[in-house]
Design a protein around this motif. Sequence first.
Motif, PDB file in Angstrom:
ATOM      1  N   THR A  44      47.932  38.886  46.040  1.00  0.00           N
ATOM      2  CA  THR A  44      47.744  39.702  44.526  1.00  0.00           C
ATOM      3  C   THR A  44      47.227  38.746  43.198  1.00  0.00           C
ATOM      4  N   MET A  45      47.354  39.591  42.412  1.00  0.00           N
ATOM      5  CA  MET A  45      46.394  39.073  41.011  1.00  0.00           C
ATOM      6  C   MET A  45      47.936  38.848  40.204  1.00  0.00           C
ATOM      7  N   GLN A  46      49.030  37.976  40.377  1.00  0.00           N
ATOM      8  CA  GLN A  46      49.965  38.487  39.751  1.00  0.00           C
ATOM      9  C   GLN A  46      49.291  37.443  38.906  1.00  0.00           C
ATOM     10  N   SER A  47      50.434  37.708  37.171  1.00  0.00           N
ATOM     11  CA  SER A  47      49.890  37.305  36.489  1.00  0.00           C
ATOM     12  C   SER A  47      50.750  35.535  36.284  1.00  0.00           C
ATOM     13  N   PRO A  48      50.345  35.254  35.025  1.00  0.00           N
ATOM     14  CA  PRO A  48      49.006  34.448  35.355  1.00  0.00           C
ATOM     15  C   PRO A  48      47.767  34.298  35.961  1.00  0.00           C
ATOM     16  N   HIS A  49      46.128  34.546  35.896  1.00  0.00           N
ATOM     17  CA  HIS A  49      45.696  34.618  37.592  1.00  0.00           C
ATOM     18  C   HIS A  49      43.988  33.776  37.515  1.00  0.00           C
ATOM     19  N   ASN A  50      44.321  33.726  37.683  1.00  0.00           N
ATOM     20  CA  ASN A  50      41.960  32.625  37.221  1.00  0.00           C
ATOM     21  C   ASN A  50      41.663  32.891  38.545  1.00  0.00           C
ATOM     22  N   PHE A  51      40.506  33.669  38.210  1.00  0.00           N
ATOM     23  CA  PHE A  51      39.746  34.459  38.902  1.00  0.00           C
ATOM     24  C   PHE A  51      38.683  34.103  39.249  1.00  0.00           C
ATOM     25  N   ALA A  52      38.646  32.415  39.524  1.00  0.00           N
ATOM     26  CA  ALA A  52      37.272  32.033  39.588  1.00  0.00           C
ATOM     27  C   ALA A  52      38.110  30.252  39.514  1.00  0.00           C
ATOM     28  N   ARG A  53      39.293  30.519  40.821  1.00  0.00           N
ATOM     29  CA  ARG A  53      40.296  28.836  40.438  1.00  0.00           C
ATOM     30  C   ARG A  53      38.400  27.316  40.976  1.00  0.00           C
ATOM     31  N   PRO A  54      38.244  26.210  40.532  1.00  0.00           N
ATOM     32  CA  PRO A  54      37.664  25.934  41.634  1.00  0.00           C
ATOM     33  C   PRO A  54      38.024  25.540  42.233  1.00  0.00           C
ATOM     34  N   VAL A  55      36.315  24.891  42.905  1.00  0.00           N
ATOM     35  CA  VAL A  55      36.245  24.933  44.490  1.00  0.00           C
ATOM     36  C   VAL A  55      36.219  23.268  44.319  1.00  0.00           C
ATOM     37  N   ARG A  56      36.149  22.657  43.900  1.00  0.00           N
ATOM     38  CA  ARG A  56      35.932  21.227  43.813  1.00  0.00           C
ATOM     39  C   ARG A  56      37.081  20.362  43.344  1.00  0.00           C
ATOM     40  N   LEU A  57      37.159  19.936  44.709  1.00  0.00           N
ATOM     41  CA  LEU A  57      39.148  19.298  44.023  1.00  0.00           C
ATOM     42  C   LEU A  57      38.279  17.513  43.220  1.00  0.00           C
TER      43      LEU A  57
END
Length: 452
Positions: free
Chosen positions: A398-411
């Motif tokens: 789900t896109m529950q707010s707050p939602h990041n649509f481009a979370r970092p892929v590099r940990l």
Amino acid sequence: MRTDVCVVGGGIAGLAAAARLVAAGLAVTVLESTDDPGGRARDARVGGFVLGDGAHLLHTTWPTLRQTISPAELQLGGFAAGIRICSGGLTGEVEGTGDLGSGERAGALAGSVQVNDVVRRVRFGAAPTRPQQTFSALRMPIGTAADKARLSKLLYRLGTTAPERALHGPEHSAADSYAVRGYSAELVDQFLRPYLAALAADEDLAASVRGADWLLRLLVRGRFAVAGAGINALVRELVRRLPTGTIQFGVRVHTVRADRVVGVTGEIRARATVVAADPYGAMELLPGLHEPRMRSATTLWHSVDDAQLPFEPDRAPSVLVDAEPGSPIARTAVVSRAAPGLAPPGRALVATTVFGDDGKEPAALDRAVLGRLSHLHGVPQRRWETLDIRHVEHAVVTMQSPHNFARPVRLIKGLYVCGDHRDLPNVEGALQSGHRAAKAVLEDLDVRYSPG
């Protein structure tokens, strides 16, 4: 064993990352815990029908999907632009402009409304130079005149700018934003709420309004679609790009590091590790990773004599959203009308999606769904044949707010994560996330690569 990159998970995101890394000249090993690739993107042929695990609803405007596999190879079949909505005992149509040429602009509601005891139609048309012009002669059966003006301006903006724009801006829940925008309860309950419930499993309007606006844009640019070759055609195309032996099946991983992966079959040394497992599997391997809210989904597959269904020769089939209070159905569609390859000649294949667990046993859920399908599609309940009921417990992010649509892929350097929980929660997002992870790996390993 040694490799350049070890990818944990053989779903769409993992395969997309692996394919791009292989194309850049790296040695890649993909570890998949099951016996087949694809993750939640699986289907099977049963008696001439193609049945999937999630009734994946695609869209003709998704650029990464189109770049990954041609619409012809996927046998992409488009529905009528927009959607149909059943609310208050009536069935109405919210129609979009469909695929647009480079010189056309879309967005504002336009056209006429026809109302009788059965059907009410609302058409989306090409946008005028000023969106307010659209409503001078519009009669719309849902919402107030102020609703129409506000929604017109929004759709004009969404339809005439890049899709990324919808994903930027202030972060609020859809419910809060709709209140601030001044939408009436009628517009929210008869259109916006059921639309988000059907497309994002969000009947509470808890989703980020940025994601909700991105979904609204899909109504005025392009068309919803299904894969006539089955969603597994996308999986096969990604696997085809990998050297034989790249994927190791039946391998369960219990430890991941930037330079190694440890599973039940031993240890693999790598220059980089990409975790592309499902969201909960990723959290087990990477404690502290963001935990998304997920909903279960049940897809009910039914067949009926195609001649029994209403047919309009001048109109494409539609995705139907059921806004009737108490209905178990989120959305339903005669998918074989959009993509004939999904059913044998003379038979219609209907995919119906139910989100969440309402406690019903499959047989009881099927009876409740069939009762609604007979009304929505106009075919007596006794004429329907149940082909399969497929339940996926953690199906939809789900896109529950707050939602990041481009979370970092590099940990950290050497350790990456991808999946639709790091991007848009759909097939397009899974592909984009896999590509972002591959790009990060290539940058950190100092490998130059420009995708064609």
